[in-house]
Scaffold this motif. Structure first.
Motif, PDB file in Angstrom:
ATOM      1  N   ALA A  18       0.826  -1.210   0.000  1.00 44.05           N
ATOM      2  CA  ALA A  18       0.000   0.000   0.000  1.00 44.05           C
ATOM      3  C   ALA A  18       0.862   1.263   0.000  1.00 44.05           C
ATOM      4  CB  ALA A  18      -0.929   0.005   1.200  1.00 44.05           C
ATOM      5  N   VAL A  19       1.958   1.228   0.761  1.00 39.26           N
ATOM      6  CA  VAL A  19       2.906   2.347   0.831  1.00 39.26           C
ATOM      7  C   VAL A  19       4.295   1.762   0.695  1.00 39.26           C
ATOM      8  CG1 VAL A  19       3.802   4.231   2.239  1.00 39.26           C
ATOM      9  CG2 VAL A  19       1.364   3.669   2.329  1.00 39.26           C
ATOM     10  N   GLY A  41      -2.324   5.576  -1.422  1.00 33.43           N
ATOM     11  CA  GLY A  41      -1.650   5.331  -0.145  1.00 33.43           C
ATOM     12  C   GLY A  41      -1.798   6.458   0.849  1.00 33.43           C
ATOM     13  N   GLY A 203       1.904   4.770  -3.809  1.00 28.39           N
ATOM     14  CA  GLY A 203       2.622   4.501  -2.575  1.00 28.39           C
ATOM     15  C   GLY A 203       3.950   5.191  -2.423  1.00 28.39           C
TER      16      GLY A 203
END
Length: 298
Positions: A18-19, A41, A203
């Motif tokens: 996600a990040v 993100g 992200g």
């Protein structure tokens, strides 16, 4: 003084990243924006800053310490992207409940008055309009007298008038001495409110600057579109002073550049006895800078 520090943040959910590399700092007293498309993100990042999630990598410090520290939570106000109160709870009851979570809560009646909710104090949550619910959400994020307020997608779903009223409230929050971390995917909102902005895409942090700095960095000053009244070669305006790019699609010319672009183009067309039909002139804005930085419409 730096009040939030995020360095090379990483967060995974199973196999999904996600990040993957987010870094930024927030200085005391500013409105710092995070912009990006849905799924970029943004919310995951601020939920880690809020102490609601744990990072899988990188460093996050809020007011000099770990965001999961209970002492930090006493100094942090949070408005979540999605939140809901019981339909029948009254506005004043919600304020008193949230105030009980803090050691030094604000005067709830005064806060409701400042946010234009005093006359709705006895009203049930389900009876509030969308704009009033957002005002209450802001009030609940401020009831603990925070040093930092994190506001996530605050104006999503609001009508234009309610959005602008909410913008005024955010400016008022900063004027109260509260540092604001604002997450949004509305470019006009970020450009209007933020002192600095981090652009997050897939992200990653791809740029940090003031709104004007982002625009200057990647966007041409003006975009001029028109249809020529007579046949015009695609390269006829390439050498005109101030012209940066010329694109022709379906007979419509789109020209970007700087300076007195419209005048220069009009003069060049007049010399060829061509009139620009459906002429449109657009000043570069944060939306165009965002597209240039990410390659995607928001």
């Amino acid at each position: 003084m730096t009040v939030i520090e995020v360095q090379r943040l990483e967060k995974r959910y199973g196999d999904r990243v996600a990040v993957r590399d987010v870094s930024f700092t927030v200085e005391r007293g500013e409105i710092f924006g995070i912009i990006g498309r849905n799924g970029a993100g943004k919310t995951t990042t601020v939920e880690i800053v809020e102490g609601l999630r744990k990072a899988d990598g990188g460093v996050v410090r809020v007011l000099g310490t770990d965001p999961g520290d209970p002492a930090v939570r006493q100094r942090l106000g949070v408005q979540l992207q999605e939140s809901q109160l019981p339909d029948r709870i009254r506005v004043d009851e919600a304020m008193e409940l949230f105030a009980s979570f803090y050691e030094r809560p604000a005067d709830t009646a005064a806060l409701l008055a400042q946010l234009g909710l005093a006359e709705h104090a006895k009203q049930q949550y389900k009876r509030l309009s969308g704009g009033q619910k957002q005002r209450l959400s802001i009030a609940l994020s401020l009831v603990g007298s925070p040093e930092i307020a994190v506001l996530d997608e605050l104006t999503t779903g609001l009508d234009p008038q309610a959005r602008r009223e909410t913008w005024e409230l955010i400016s008022d929050i900063r004027d109260r001495g509260v540092t604001v971390l604002l997450v949004t995917h509305f470019m006009d909102e970020a450009e209007r409110l933020c002192d600095r902005i981090a652009v997050i895409d897939a992200g990653r942090t791809v740029a940090i600057d003031t709104p004007a700095g982002l625009i200057r960095r990647v966007a041409s000053g003006l975009t001029v579109t028109f249809r020529p009244s007579a046949e015009l070669p695609a390269d006829a305006l390439a050498g005109v002073p101030g012209v940066a790019t010329v694109d022709v699609q379906g007979g419509e010319f789109t020209i970007t550049g700087t300076g007195n672009l419209a005048h220069e183009i009009s003069s060049a067309l007049a010399a060829r006895s061509v009139v620009p039909l459906n002429l449109n002139i657009v000043q570069a804005d944060l939306e165009s800078a965002f597209v240039a930085l990410t390659g995607k419409e928001n």
